[in-house]
Design an enzyme around this catalytic site. Structure first.
Site, short mmCIF file in Angstrom:
data_model
loop_
_atom_site.label_atom_id
_atom_site.label_comp_id
_atom_site.label_asym_id
_atom_site.label_seq_id
_atom_site.Cartn_x
_atom_site.Cartn_y
_atom_site.Cartn_z
N GLY A 148 0.76 -1.27 -0.23
CA GLY A 148 -0.04 0.05 0.22
C GLY A 148 0.77 1.19 -0.09
O GLY A 148 1.92 1.44 -0.40
N CYS A 149 0.29 2.35 0.42
CA CYS A 149 0.87 3.66 0.68
C CYS A 149 2.22 3.71 1.29
O CYS A 149 2.94 4.74 1.08
CB CYS A 149 0.00 4.77 1.11
SG CYS A 149 -1.70 5.00 -0.11
N SER A 150 2.38 2.80 1.93
CA SER A 150 3.67 3.09 3.09
C SER A 150 4.86 2.35 2.30
O SER A 150 5.98 2.41 3.12
CB SER A 150 3.42 2.40 4.42
OG SER A 150 3.15 1.00 4.26
N PHE A 341 1.67 5.85 5.73
CA PHE A 341 0.60 5.04 6.62
C PHE A 341 0.12 4.11 5.29
O PHE A 341 -0.12 4.35 4.41
CB PHE A 341 -0.41 5.79 6.95
CG PHE A 341 0.09 6.80 8.13
CD1 PHE A 341 0.12 6.56 9.36
CD2 PHE A 341 0.27 8.14 7.61
CE1 PHE A 341 0.74 7.43 10.28
CE2 PHE A 341 0.79 9.22 8.57
CZ PHE A 341 0.72 8.82 9.93
#
Length: 356
Positions: A148-150, A341
């Site tokens: 994901g975004c992290s 996050f």
């Protein structure tokens, strides 16, 4: 020590943000829901998002100009992955090209680390890029997927490990996301609002022991308790299905507020926020940036670079924090903190120093 010497970025040609807003309103069932959506658009802090898809004509019933997305018959996951397999390598090559590496620099690359959560193929983007760029056949490849975004933070952590193990290592990192591949046809407001955030893009970086750019210090991650269901990302029959709960910002703010009063085991390493000159926070959305400001009691200007990236590109998932860091290269010297996050819900962080 390991250093990010250069960062290159690239996005597709088509700015689709305004056109998406028009299309999204047609998905919503009633005036009340559309009114809520319109208010969120005004508050989003996003002016541009980019995609390989060209916007279609709403008055002709089109979603995109090439008919990939057709009302009532959105494409299956296999069709979307064929687009990823075609487009990803071109966009990654553009981002790497903006690093302005000479042929001999590319020939000296010892490690290639790729992070992505929006597509899968084998042979994958790592092998496609190695072949396209003419990298050594012995280049050490690593793919960090579906974080994901992290994910940019684990990618850089792996690059740091490679340089610490061998000071002659020259590591090329790539974070690439084609988020708009996964648009869904739905009237669910929360889902439509999540699509409002995301765009396509790629960031590449060169990490070596050469003392220029951004010095990478320590990395630290923390799982926020009782939050695993707030951000989810699953492979569905019609693309990847995202759930992004409206509870995410408050949970981030609460967790960071607790960090301020913690000991040296926390994300702040026992230091106050006054020890940090530069904040490179993943631009996950306006409410996420607001939550970080509130949780850490930061002044509004602290996240200026993150808000500028959100305005200019939207949320590019794992590539976003590198777009923020790119704006700090060559800037005022000082200590920095990067933070992103992702599903879990996980906060991934690292401290860095801008060398000027």
């Amino acid at each position: 020590m390991a250093y990010i010497n250069r960062i290159g970025t690239a996005v597709p040609d088509n700015d689709v943000h305004v056109d998406f807003v028009g299309f999204a309103r047609t998905l919503l069932a009633d005036d009340r829901t559309r009114s809520v959506f319109d208010r969120m658009v005004e508050r989003a802090g996003i002016a541009h998002r980019f995609s390989y898809f060209r916007a279609g004509r709403l008055d002709a019933g089109e979603v995109d100009a090439d008919g990939f997305f057709r009302r009532g018959a959105f494409p299956n996951t296999a069709a979307r992955m064929r687009k990823y397999d075609c487009w990803a390598v071109d966009l990654a090559e553009s981002a790497i090209g903006s690093l302005d590496l000479a042929d001999e620099d590319l020939a000296s690359i010892t490690h290639l680390i790729v992070g992505s959560c929006t597509g899968f193929a084998a042979p994958g983007l790592d092998l496609q890029l190695a072949r396209r760029l003419g990298l050594s056949r012995s280049v050490k490849r690593t793919v960090i997927g579906f974080m994901g975004c992290s994910a940019a933070v684990p990618v850089l952590r792996a690059a740091q490990d490679a340089v610490r193990a061998d000071a002659s290592a020259r590591v090329l990192t790539v974070n690439l996301e084609l988020c708009t591949l996964h648009m869904q046809e739905t009237s669910d407001l929360e889902t439509v609002l999540s699509f409002l955030l995301f765009g396509d893009g790629c960031a590449a970086a060169l990490v070596t022991a050469d003392e220029t750019g951004l010095a990478l210090d320590d990395f630290r991650a923390a799982v926020i308790p009782d939050s695993a269901d707030l951000i989810t990302w699953h492979i569905g029959d019609q693309g990847f299905d995202m759930h992004l709960s409206g509870k995410v910002p408050q949970r981030i703010a609460d967790a960071l507020r607790a960090e301020r009063g913690g000991n040296g085991d926390g994300l702040l390493r026992g230091e106050g926020t006054q020890a940090i000159d530069h904040w490179a926070v993943h631009a996950g959305g306006r409410t996420v940036l607001d939550a970080v400001e509130i949780g850490l009691a930061l002044p509004r200007e602290a996240l200026g670079h993150s808000r500028a990236v959100l305005h200019d590109y939207g949320n590019i998932s794992s590539a976003t924090v590198l777009f923020v860091l790119a704006r700090m290269l060559g800037g005022m010297p000082g200590r920095g903190m990067a933070m992103a996050f992702g599903p879990g819900m996980v906060a991934e962080t690292f401290r860095f120093r801008v060398l000027g």
